[in-house]
Scaffold this motif. Structure first.
Motif: not given
Length: 158
Positions: A87-101
């Protein structure tokens, strides 16, 4: 969120070390294991190397390079961890720095994002309560080494 308060910026600066260190780094992105203690080998985060809070704020170079980095990271996880799916996910909600899980779903994890999320949260809680074994940092570091040496990264240098 300022760079002083950003945990991703702290990771990139080395103040929060990822098990095994960076798996891959180029001018714009760094790939490393998730730093949470309750994660499995192969759970990676692809992080913008500069503090940027939205994908829409990426430079043309950052945007052009993210696809190949994600493709290589998923390919390395598929070969090293051998999951059912990544799975590839990007939320950037709690941590507002572009990152992908990048989250490998192994055969022991139920398919489907709802069940997978419940399972993952439950697994973390069981590990936190010491009712389930938590992979050691050394296990994740060893996986980082195997991921770092995977041929997938060679495609990014051509």
């Amino acid at each position: 969120m300022s760079t002083d308060d950003c945990p991703v910026c702290a990771e990139l600066a080395g103040r929060i070390p990822a098990p095994g260190g960076p798996v891959y780094r180029n001018e714009w992105w760094e790939v490393a294991h998730h730093t949470n203690a309750y994660t499995d080998p192969g759970e990676l985060i692809v992080k913008a190397r500069r503090h940027v809070e939205s994908i829409s704020a990426l430079t043309a170079e950052e945007a052009a390079s993210i696809g190949p980095v994600l493709r290589a990271a998923v390919a390395a996880i598929e070969r090293v961890v051998r999951p059912e799916r990544v799975y590839v996910a990007s939320y950037n909600e709690r941590v507002r720095h572009v990152h992908f899980f990048l989250l490998p779903r192994t055969a022991s994890l139920p398919a489907g994002h709802v069940f997978s999320d419940v399972y993952r949260r439950g697994r973390i809680q069981l590990r936190h309560w010491k009712l389930a074994r938590n992979p050691a940092t050394a296990d994740r570091a060893a996986a980082a080494e195997r991921l770092r040496n995977d041929d997938a990264w060679k495609s990014l240098s051509t």
